[in-house]
Design a protein around this motif. Structure first.
Motif, short mmCIF file in Angstrom:
data_model
loop_
_atom_site.label_atom_id
_atom_site.label_comp_id
_atom_site.label_asym_id
_atom_site.label_seq_id
_atom_site.Cartn_x
_atom_site.Cartn_y
_atom_site.Cartn_z
N SER A 128 172.21 84.96 11.05
CA SER A 128 173.34 85.88 10.86
C SER A 128 174.58 85.38 11.58
O SER A 128 174.53 84.49 12.43
CB SER A 128 172.99 87.29 11.36
OG SER A 128 172.96 87.32 12.78
N ALA A 129 175.71 86.01 11.23
CA ALA A 129 176.97 85.78 11.93
C ALA A 129 177.88 86.98 11.67
O ALA A 129 177.96 87.47 10.54
CB ALA A 129 177.66 84.51 11.46
N PRO A 130 178.53 87.50 12.69
CA PRO A 130 179.49 88.59 12.50
C PRO A 130 180.83 88.06 12.02
O PRO A 130 181.10 86.85 12.10
CB PRO A 130 179.60 89.19 13.90
CG PRO A 130 179.38 88.02 14.81
CD PRO A 130 178.38 87.13 14.11
N LYS A 179 179.72 77.78 11.60
CA LYS A 179 180.75 77.75 12.65
C LYS A 179 180.25 78.38 13.95
O LYS A 179 180.58 77.93 15.04
CB LYS A 179 181.99 78.49 12.18
CG LYS A 179 182.79 77.76 11.11
CD LYS A 179 184.02 78.59 10.73
CE LYS A 179 184.86 77.89 9.68
NZ LYS A 179 186.05 78.69 9.29
N MET A 180 179.47 79.46 13.84
CA MET A 180 179.18 80.29 15.01
C MET A 180 177.77 80.14 15.56
O MET A 180 177.56 80.19 16.77
CB MET A 180 179.42 81.75 14.65
CG MET A 180 179.53 82.70 15.81
SD MET A 180 180.02 84.36 15.29
CE MET A 180 181.66 84.07 14.65
N ASN A 181 176.78 79.96 14.69
CA ASN A 181 175.39 80.08 15.14
C ASN A 181 174.48 78.97 14.61
O ASN A 181 173.32 79.21 14.27
CB ASN A 181 174.82 81.44 14.71
CG ASN A 181 175.22 82.55 15.66
OD1 ASN A 181 175.52 82.33 16.81
ND2 ASN A 181 175.22 83.78 15.15
N MET A 182 174.98 77.75 14.56
CA MET A 182 174.17 76.61 14.14
C MET A 182 174.23 75.56 15.24
O MET A 182 175.28 75.32 15.84
CB MET A 182 174.69 76.04 12.81
CG MET A 182 173.79 75.00 12.19
SD MET A 182 174.27 74.71 10.45
CE MET A 182 173.32 73.25 10.09
N HIS A 238 173.43 81.87 21.66
CA HIS A 238 173.72 80.65 22.42
C HIS A 238 172.89 80.60 23.70
O HIS A 238 172.30 79.55 24.04
CB HIS A 238 175.21 80.59 22.77
CG HIS A 238 175.61 79.35 23.52
ND1 HIS A 238 175.58 79.29 24.91
CD2 HIS A 238 176.01 78.13 23.10
CE1 HIS A 238 175.97 78.09 25.30
NE2 HIS A 238 176.23 77.37 24.23
N SER A 239 172.81 81.72 24.42
CA SER A 239 172.03 81.75 25.65
C SER A 239 170.56 81.44 25.37
O SER A 239 169.90 80.73 26.14
CB SER A 239 172.14 83.14 26.31
OG SER A 239 173.47 83.42 26.67
N THR A 240 170.05 81.97 24.26
CA THR A 240 168.66 81.74 23.91
C THR A 240 168.40 80.28 23.60
O THR A 240 167.36 79.72 23.99
CB THR A 240 168.26 82.61 22.71
OG1 THR A 240 168.49 83.98 23.03
CG2 THR A 240 166.81 82.41 22.33
N PHE A 241 169.33 79.63 22.90
CA PHE A 241 169.14 78.22 22.60
C PHE A 241 169.07 77.41 23.88
O PHE A 241 168.25 76.47 23.99
CB PHE A 241 170.28 77.71 21.71
CG PHE A 241 170.05 76.32 21.18
CD1 PHE A 241 169.02 76.07 20.29
CD2 PHE A 241 170.86 75.27 21.56
CE1 PHE A 241 168.79 74.79 19.80
CE2 PHE A 241 170.65 73.99 21.07
CZ PHE A 241 169.61 73.76 20.18
N GLU A 242 169.87 77.78 24.86
CA GLU A 242 169.80 77.09 26.15
C GLU A 242 168.45 77.33 26.82
O GLU A 242 167.88 76.42 27.45
CB GLU A 242 170.95 77.56 27.06
CG GLU A 242 172.33 77.14 26.58
CD GLU A 242 172.46 75.63 26.45
OE1 GLU A 242 172.09 74.91 27.41
OE2 GLU A 242 172.92 75.16 25.39
N MET A 243 167.92 78.54 26.70
CA MET A 243 166.62 78.84 27.30
C MET A 243 165.49 78.10 26.59
O MET A 243 164.52 77.68 27.23
CB MET A 243 166.37 80.34 27.28
CG MET A 243 167.35 81.13 28.14
SD MET A 243 166.88 82.84 28.28
CE MET A 243 165.40 82.70 29.28
#
Length: 344
Positions: free
Chosen positions: A85-87, A127-130, A297-302
Motif C-alpha cells: 500500500s501507499a497513502p 516512490k514510497m514503500n519499495m 521503513h522502520s520494519t525494513f530496518e528491523m
C-alpha cells in the motif's frame, strides 16, 4: 503468466493472465516468493470488504522485470520488496500523520495480487514503500515486510513501559510480530492461542508465559493469574479477528489498562463491550488498522537487523498451483506461514 484470483469464499482460481506492462513510474516485479497470511485465510473463508473477483495475496519479494518511464531508483534485475500500500500524502488524514486512514489509500493486492508470477507495483508504492534488498536478505525474509509492519505500527500505538505485563491474544504471524515487538520494548509478554505450535513459537520470540486458550475455562482469569497480584495486564492486544476475543480482551486488563483491537472482523460483525467496566475501570480501547510508511521503513530496518527470522515464521514451500493447499495448512494452525515459490 499464472495468477490467483478470489471469486467467493472457498473459491480461488489459478488463471492465465497477461504479464502486466508498467506505466509511468510503475515497476513490474517477477515474484520469487509469496507468503501466506492470516488475512488471506479470513478472505478465503468469508470474503473481504470489497466485491469479488479480485487479486489475492499481498506479501511478496522478487526481481525487477520491467520499469516504466521516469523510474530512476530501480532497474531490471534489482532484488526488491514492495509493501502492498501507499497513502496519497495530501488528503486531510495524511496531513495529520494518520496515513492508514488515507481516503485514497492504494491497496495493491486487489488489483495486482501477490499470488502471481509477475506483479505490477504502482508508482506511488514504488516512490514510497519499495526497497532494495541487501545481499544478506533472503526473499522469504523480505516478504515479511507487510505483516511485521502492521505489528510494528500496532505496538507503537500501545503505551508499553519497561516491565509492563502485555497479553497477545492470537499468535498467528501478526500476533507473533506483536510478541516480538513487545519483548523488545521490555514487556513481560503472555501469549494466548489454541495452537501449541504457535505458542511454542511465541516463547522462542521471548514470551514469558503462554495460555492455551482451549484448555482453560476462563481465559481472562487465566491471564490475570499470571500477573502480579492477579490485577491484570497493563496492555491487551487482540490479533485474532474473533468477536468473542475482542470482548474478552477487555476483561484481561487492570483498571486504567489499555486494549488494542487489531484483528479485523467480518463485515457487519458486532461485539458487546462491558460499558460498566470501561467507565469505572477507566479503560482505553483503541482500534488500529494496517500501518504507515514511517513504520514500513522502520520494519525494513528491523528485518535487516534479523529481528524477524524467516526460519521462525516460514515453514513449508508450495507452487502457485498449490496455493489453496498452502492457505488451508496455514489456517490449520500447524504452521506460521507457508511460502509460494516461483520457478525461474
Amino acid at each position: 503468466m499464472k495468477a490467483v484470483r478470489f471469486y467467493a469464499p472457498g473459491d480461488i482460481r489459478v488463471e492465465e493472465v497477461p504479464i502486466p506492462v508498467p506505466g509511468p513510474g510503475d515497476v513490474v516485479v517477477k515474484n520469487k516468493v509469496t507468503l501466506t497470511c492470516g488475512t488471506d485465510v479470513k478472505t478465503y473463508k468469508r470474503g473481504y470488504r470489497y466485491e469479488p473477483p479480485f487479486g489475492f495475496g499481498h506479501e511478496a519479494a522478487g526481481v525487477v522485470a520491467a520499469v516504466g518511464e521516469g523510474v530512476e531508483d530501480f532497474k531490471v534485475g534489482d532484488r526488491v520488496v514492495a509493501h502492498n500500500s501507499a497513502p496519497c500524502g495530501h488528503c486531510y488524514y495524511c496531513k495529520r500523520g494518520e496515513e492508514s486512514m488515507c481516503v485514497d489509500l492504494i491497496q495493491n493486492q486487489f488489483e495486482h495480487g501477490a499470488y502471481s508470477e509477475y506483479q505490477l507495483i504502482p508508482a506511488p508504492i514504488v516512490k514510497m514503500n519499495m526497497f532494495h534488498l541487501p545481499d544478506s536478505m533472503s526473499y522469504k525474509q523480505a516478504a515479511l515486510l507487510e505483516p511485521m509492519a502492521c505489528s510494528v505500527y500496532g505496538t507503537a500505538n500501545c503505551p508499553i513501559e519497561i516491565g509492563d505485563y502485555v497479553v497477545v491474544n492470537g499468535c498467528g504471524p501478526i500476533g507473533l510480530g506483536f510478541v516480538r515487538m513487545c519483548v523488545l520494548r521490555g514487556a513481560h509478554v503472555i501469549a494466548c492461542d489454541v495452537s501449541q505450535a504457535r505458542l511454542d513459537t511465541a516463547m522462542k520470540l521471548g514470551a514469558v508465559d503462554a495460555v492455551k486458550a482451549d484448555e482453560v475455562e476462563d481465559q481472562a482469569q487465566a491471564v490475570k493469574d499470571l500477573t502480579e497480584d492477579k490485577r491484570g495486564v497493563d496492555v491487551a492486544i487482540e490479533a485474532t479477528g474473533v468477536p468473542s476475543v475482542w470482548e474478552s480482551s477487555m476483561h484481561m486488563v487492570r483498571p486504567g489498562g489499555f486494549v488494542l483491537l487489531f484483528g479485523g472482523l467480518k463485515k457487519g460483525a458486532e461485539v458487546q463491550l462491558d460499558t460498566n467496566l470501561m467507565h469505572y475501570s477507566q479503560l482505553t480501547v483503541k482500534g488500529v488498522f494496517h500501518t504507515t510508511p514511517m513504520y514500513v521503513h522502520s520494519t525494513f530496518e528491523m528485518i535487516k537487523m534479523g529481528q524477524f527470522p524467516e526460519e521462525i515464521f516460514v515453514q513449508h514451500e508450495y507452487s502457485i498451483d498449490e496455493t489453496e493447499q498452502a492457505i488451508l495448512e496455514h489456517a490449520s494452525g500447524a504452521v506460521i506461514k507457508n511460502a509460494i515459490v516461483y520457478q525461474d
